[in-house]
Each structure stands twice: as structure tokens, then as C-alpha cells.
Design a protein around this motif. Structure first.
Motif, PDB file in Angstrom:
ATOM      1  N   LEU A  27      -7.892   1.528  32.115  1.00 41.07           N
ATOM      2  CA  LEU A  27      -6.896   0.519  31.739  1.00 41.07           C
ATOM      3  C   LEU A  27      -7.551  -0.832  31.523  1.00 41.07           C
ATOM      4  O   LEU A  27      -7.253  -1.546  30.562  1.00 41.07           O
ATOM      5  CB  LEU A  27      -5.816   0.417  32.827  1.00 41.07           C
ATOM      6  N   TYR A  32      -5.792  -3.720  29.291  1.00 39.44           N
ATOM      7  CA  TYR A  32      -4.522  -3.763  30.017  1.00 39.44           C
ATOM      8  C   TYR A  32      -4.292  -5.133  30.659  1.00 39.44           C
ATOM      9  O   TYR A  32      -3.169  -5.623  30.711  1.00 39.44           O
ATOM     10  CB  TYR A  32      -4.512  -2.667  31.083  1.00 39.44           C
ATOM     11  N   TRP A 177       0.048  -2.405  24.760  1.00 35.78           N
ATOM     12  CA  TRP A 177       0.481  -2.743  26.115  1.00 35.78           C
ATOM     13  C   TRP A 177       1.724  -3.629  26.076  1.00 35.78           C
ATOM     14  O   TRP A 177       2.601  -3.508  26.933  1.00 35.78           O
ATOM     15  CB  TRP A 177      -0.643  -3.448  26.868  1.00 35.78           C
TER      16      TRP A 177
END
Length: 206
Positions: A27, A32, A177
Motif C-alpha cells: 500500500l 496509499y 485511492w
């Protein structure tokens, strides 16, 4: 044997733990954390803008009273500065409201009004040599000049931080995201007047 020694809840949590160990680095590598990181940077830059505007507002009462002592008959100009300061300090914009265009415009308009009022006030001081030689006024002049420079720098930093944050919301892979996870993330408002076009009070009387 080792598994038998583990408490039953730990055995059940082990797959989830291993999954987190594998997924979290992925991630981070896929951006992220980019959206919340850039958002916090933009909010921090805005807080500095507010700090510098407040610094300017704090200087104004002493500046007005100093000018009043030498030019009390300039009542209309003095009152306009006081009124503009009151409006500017009452029109607040916390970092959590940076995505509201109406609130941002109201804040920008109030600060622009104060800038204009200050410019008019400082312009009339040209007619009062004794005021221009007053040590208290000279000190306020230097502080105001420094504050205007700080405001310009803070605005520039905020403009850049917002540019980066808003771009992050629109570009790959962070846009994924934004749509799948950070659904509440909205673009921040920015100053509509270019920095080099901002009219700031001229405080150099040399």
C-alpha cells in the motif's frame, strides 16, 4: 508443536497479521499514504497563512493610534482600517473548510479589503513629516513590511501545497485511492489573484 503452544486467539489472528505484513508495504509503495500526506501539508501551509494574517491584524491597532496622534482629522481613513480589520478577524477559515469555495472567497475578500484600507492609510502619512519621523511609527513600519513579506511567502507555499494536493487527487495511481478509499477527500480552494499581482501596502518612506 509451536502452533499447539499458541493461544487459540493468536492462531486465528495469524492469517490476518501475515496479510497485513504483506499488504501494508504494498500500500505504501502504491501511494496509499500520498493523499493524506499532501492534505496535511496543505493544511499546515494554510495554518501559516492564518498566522501571518493574524500577525498583521495585531499590528494595526498600534499603527492606527500612532497615525491618529498626528492626523486625527483623517477620521474616515482611520475608521475604514478599523472596520476592515474587524471584518477580516471575524471572517475565519479553519483548515477543515478549505474545500468550501464560498467561505474561501469571503476570507480572501476580507483580507483584500484590509490590504486596501492599509494602503490608503499609509498613503496619507506622506503628508505628515513629523509622523514619518516618529520612532514608534518607524518601528511599526518595519514590522508591517516584514509581515507583508511573510504573508507573501506563506501564500506562495500554500499555493504550491494545494497544487500538489489537488494534482494528487486527479492523477494515477493516487486517483484510485481517492475513489476507492479516501472518498471524502476534496480539492482545496486556492487564491484567485496571482501572487505577483497582489497589492500590498507600501511601507518604505525613505
Amino acid at each position: 508443536m509451536f502452533a499447539q503452544c499458541l493461544p487459540r486467539p493468536s492462531i486465528r489472528a495469524l492469517p490476518a497479521f501475515l496479510l497485513m505484513v504483506i499488504i501494508l508495504p504494498l500500500l505504501a509503495g502504491c501511494g496509499y499514504n500520498t493523499i493524506p500526506t499532501q492534505e496535511e501539508r496543505a493544511k499546515a501551509a494554510w495554518s501559516e497563512v492564518l498566522n501571518q494574517y493574524q500577525r498583521r491584524a495585531d499590528l494595526i491597532p498600534n499603527l492606527v493610534e500612532t497615525v491618529r496622534g498626528y492626523a486625527s482629522h483623517e477620521k474616515e481613513t482611520l475608521d475604514s482600517v478599523v472596520e476592515a480589520r474587524a471584518k477580516a478577524t471575524q471572517t475565519t477559515l479553519p483548515p477543515d473548510a478549505l474545500n468550501d469555495p464560498q467561505k474561501f472567497k469571503a476570507f480572501q475578500d476580507s483580507q483584500s479589503g484590509l490590504t486596501s484600507a492599509l494602503s490608503r492609510l499609509l498613503a496619507i502619512t506622506e503628508n505628515y513629516p513629523d509622523l514619518k519621523a516618529n520612532q514608534n511609527f518607524l518601528a511599526l513600519q518595519a514590522q508591517l513590511e516584514g509581515t507583508e513579506n511573510r504573508i507573501a511567502v506563506a501564500r506562495r507555499d500554500y499555493i504550491e501545497a494545494v497544487r500538489v494536493y489537488n494534482t494528487t487527487l486527479k492523477t494515477f495511481p493516487s486517483i484510485l485511492w481517492a475513489k476507492l478509499w479516501f472518498t471524502d477527500a476534496q480539492p482545496f480552494q486556492n487564491f484567485t489573484v496571482p501572487e505577483d499581482k497582489i497589492q500590498v501596502p507600501k511601507v518604505n518612506f525613505n
